[in-house]
Design a protein around this motif. Structure first.
Motif, PDB file in Angstrom:
ATOM      1  N   ILE A   1       0.972  -0.809   0.043  1.00 20.25           N
ATOM      2  CA  ILE A   1      -0.215  -0.221  -0.568  1.00 20.25           C
ATOM      3  C   ILE A   1       1.066   1.232   0.340  1.00 20.25           C
ATOM      4  CG2 ILE A   1      -1.104   1.717   1.734  1.00 20.25           C
ATOM      5  CD1 ILE A   1      -2.545  -1.666   2.327  1.00 20.25           C
ATOM      6  N   PHE A   2       1.684   1.096   1.042  1.00 24.51           N
ATOM      7  CA  PHE A   2       2.461   2.454   1.529  1.00 24.51           C
ATOM      8  C   PHE A   2       3.343   2.638   0.120  1.00 24.51           C
ATOM      9  CE2 PHE A   2       0.097   2.135   5.187  1.00 24.51           C
ATOM     10  CZ  PHE A   2      -0.418   3.513   5.386  1.00 24.51           C
ATOM     11  N   ASN A   3       3.525   1.580  -0.776  1.00 25.47           N
ATOM     12  CA  ASN A   3       5.190   1.409  -1.325  1.00 25.47           C
ATOM     13  C   ASN A   3       4.035   2.126  -3.166  1.00 25.47           C
ATOM     14  OD1 ASN A   3       7.510   1.907  -0.776  1.00 25.47           O
ATOM     15  ND2 ASN A   3       6.754  -0.778  -0.662  1.00 25.47           N
ATOM     16  N   LYS A   4       3.697   1.875  -2.779  1.00 26.17           N
ATOM     17  CA  LYS A   4       2.100   2.280  -4.189  1.00 26.17           C
ATOM     18  C   LYS A   4       1.130   3.372  -3.947  1.00 26.17           C
ATOM     19  CE  LYS A   4      -1.326   0.845  -7.594  1.00 26.17           C
ATOM     20  NZ  LYS A   4      -2.037  -0.510  -8.271  1.00 26.17           N
ATOM     21  N   TYR A   5       0.442   3.708  -3.386  1.00 25.26           N
ATOM     22  CA  TYR A   5      -0.127   4.773  -2.846  1.00 25.26           C
ATOM     23  C   TYR A   5       0.601   6.056  -2.836  1.00 25.26           C
ATOM     24  CZ  TYR A   5      -3.917   2.179  -4.749  1.00 25.26           C
ATOM     25  OH  TYR A   5      -4.783   0.899  -6.066  1.00 25.26           O
TER      26      TYR A   5
END
Lengths: 407, 60
Positions: free
Chosen positions: A193-197
């Motif tokens: 999640i936090f790498n993509k968004y």
């Protein structure tokens, strides 16, 4: 009520004005008068509907309120809401929400065990309730997949994930059927999640089973390569469990622990868990309403000023999801049972008018309608602890203010 | 709270204004008084208006 800070300064809380002062003036003996109770037959503020999608859960967290160790709470069961009931649920929401914007929260059990229901419910709610409705889902995070995450976030559905700390602290309590820790299973999803968004609508919720772990949890969170960059939305404690015994807390002992927390926070202002925890402790005081009470006022209760309603797996209606499962005030099909709703408030009102008429913290007290399940002896314990916690909050607020830590 | 004065003496000032900062403006006092009839978590919820940030923990 008096507290003394590390610099030996005294501060006093004045119940009638709600002010904190340094010069103590002896107040008259407090004797609150409460407005008489009126029969209610409508809700005006309900904007949030929490849908308990299922009783089922794929985890067996050791502190879970549905573990069977809490009286009045259901255990992990098999019931789930059928998709055929979605229209009925929306009818109920339409009938009981008078506010323009609404929020629908998917809750469980673990709602992702029934992702098809969540999807269909979301689509039909959007279609019938329009754009003024927002959504969230509370999940243990283990059943997330890249596809589910993408679907939730692309539809603006806020994801609330339980994370109790780094692997050591999370795995202490958040385990599956076999007792195996679940940190690794959720961490890879958080990483995704936090790498993509960028700034996704994801909130992290910490449950602190033992407050004595707080400094270590805060340190290890800070040192974790991913978590260290994320601020948890909230740090929860546990609901009192009288089946296991609830101890009477003692002010000086707890105060010395909180002093240690503030000292640690002074040294490590970038420890996000500690910051969020301390903000949570002082927020009832920081945000309190300061005006003189000159006449009688209403007893504070959840009903009929409630902002949310809970729809359980049997489609029965609870005041909120944290309430005992033994107390329901209606059903999605038949609507609100106003007699039941009024009976609950009357019971609570009668207890409160007897107990609170001379209480110094009545304006800040966090006890709520859910306390009607408790016996007199249990109320004695809760009232004692509530007063001590209030004094701790007062001490923490004054100590932090003196040290320039209040924003 | 401490203040450095010209003489470099450190003078202690009790942070009373910080401790008593009223979040409720006078024109909103009536609804605030009415809010005394709410449970603490719900009064906080209504004051907050940050639903989407899920900040208070009252949002399941």
């Amino acid at each position: 009520m008096k507290v003394t800070t590390s610099l030996s300064n005294n501060y006093y809380y004045q119940p009638r004005t709600n002010k904190i002062v340094v010069d103590h003036l002896e107040e008259d003996k407090i004797e609150w008068t409460f407005n008489p109770l009126n029969f209610h037959n409508k809700f005006t503020n309900v904007q949030m509907f929490i849908i308990g999608v299922t009783e089922q859960c794929n985890l067996r967290c050791k502190y879970c309120c549905y573990s069977g160790s809490y009286s009045g709470k259901r255990t992990h069961g098999e019931f789930s809401i059928n998709k055929l009931n979605i229209e009925m649920i929306i009818n109920f929401i339409e009938a009981n929400s008078k506010t323009e914007s609404k929020r629908i929260a998917f809750y469980g059990g673990e709602p992702l065990l029934h992702f098809d229901f969540v999807k269909e419910c979301f689509i039909r709610c959007k279609s019938r309730l329009g754009n003024n409705v927002s959504f969230s889902i509370s999940t243990n995070g283990t059943l997330l997949t890249p596809e589910i995450i993408d679907w939730l976030l692309s539809n603006d559905i806020e994801i609330a994930i339980s994370v109790d700390g780094d692997k050591y602290f999370h795995d202490k309590h958040r385990v599956d059927y076999s007792g195996k820790g679940t940190f690794d299973r959720i961490f890879k999803h958080l990483d995704f999640i936090f790498n993509k968004y960028n700034n996704p609508k994801v909130t992290l919720h910490i449950t602190l089973a033992d407050v004595r772990d707080l400094i270590d949890v805060a340190r290890s969170w800070h040192e974790n390569s991913l978590l260290g960059n994320l601020t948890p939305a909230v740090v929860h404690g546990l609901t009192p469990n009288f089946n296991k015994g609830v101890a009477l807390i003692e002010y000086e002992e707890v105060k010395s622990f909180y002093k240690k927390l503030i000292d640690t926070y002074m040294q490590h202002p970038d420890w996000k868990v500690l910051k969020v925890f301390l903000e949570g402790i002082i927020s009832p005081l920081k945000e309190r309403l300061i005006f003189d009470v000159e006449s009688s006022f209403d007893i504070s209760t959840c009903l009929p000023n409630n902002t949310k309603l809970y729809i359980d797996q049997n489609l029965d209606i609870g005041v909120c999801e944290k309430f005992s499962d033994e107390f329901r005030i209606g059903n999605v099909l038949s609507g609100i049972d106003w007699d039941k709703s009024n009976d609950m408030v009357r019971k609570y009102y009668n207890i409160k008018t007897k107990r609170c008429s001379d209480c110094p913290i009545v304006r800040i007290c966090e006890m709520c309608l859910s306390a009607i399940e408790y016996t007199n002896q249990q109320w004695d314990v809760l009232c004692h602890n509530e007063k001590v916690y209030f004094r701790i909050a007062l001490y923490t607020f004054c100590e932090m203010a003196e040290r320039g830590l209040i924003e | 709270m401490y203040t450095n004065t010209r003489t470099t003496t450190i003078v202690y000032t009790p942070p009373i204004s910080i401790l008593n900062k009223n979040f409720v403006p006078m024109d909103k006092l009536t609804p605030a008084i009415q809010a005394m009839g709410m449970s603490a978590c719900q009064a906080r919820c209504l004051r907050c208006n940050k639903c989407s940030s899920n900040h208070c923990g009252n949002r399941c």
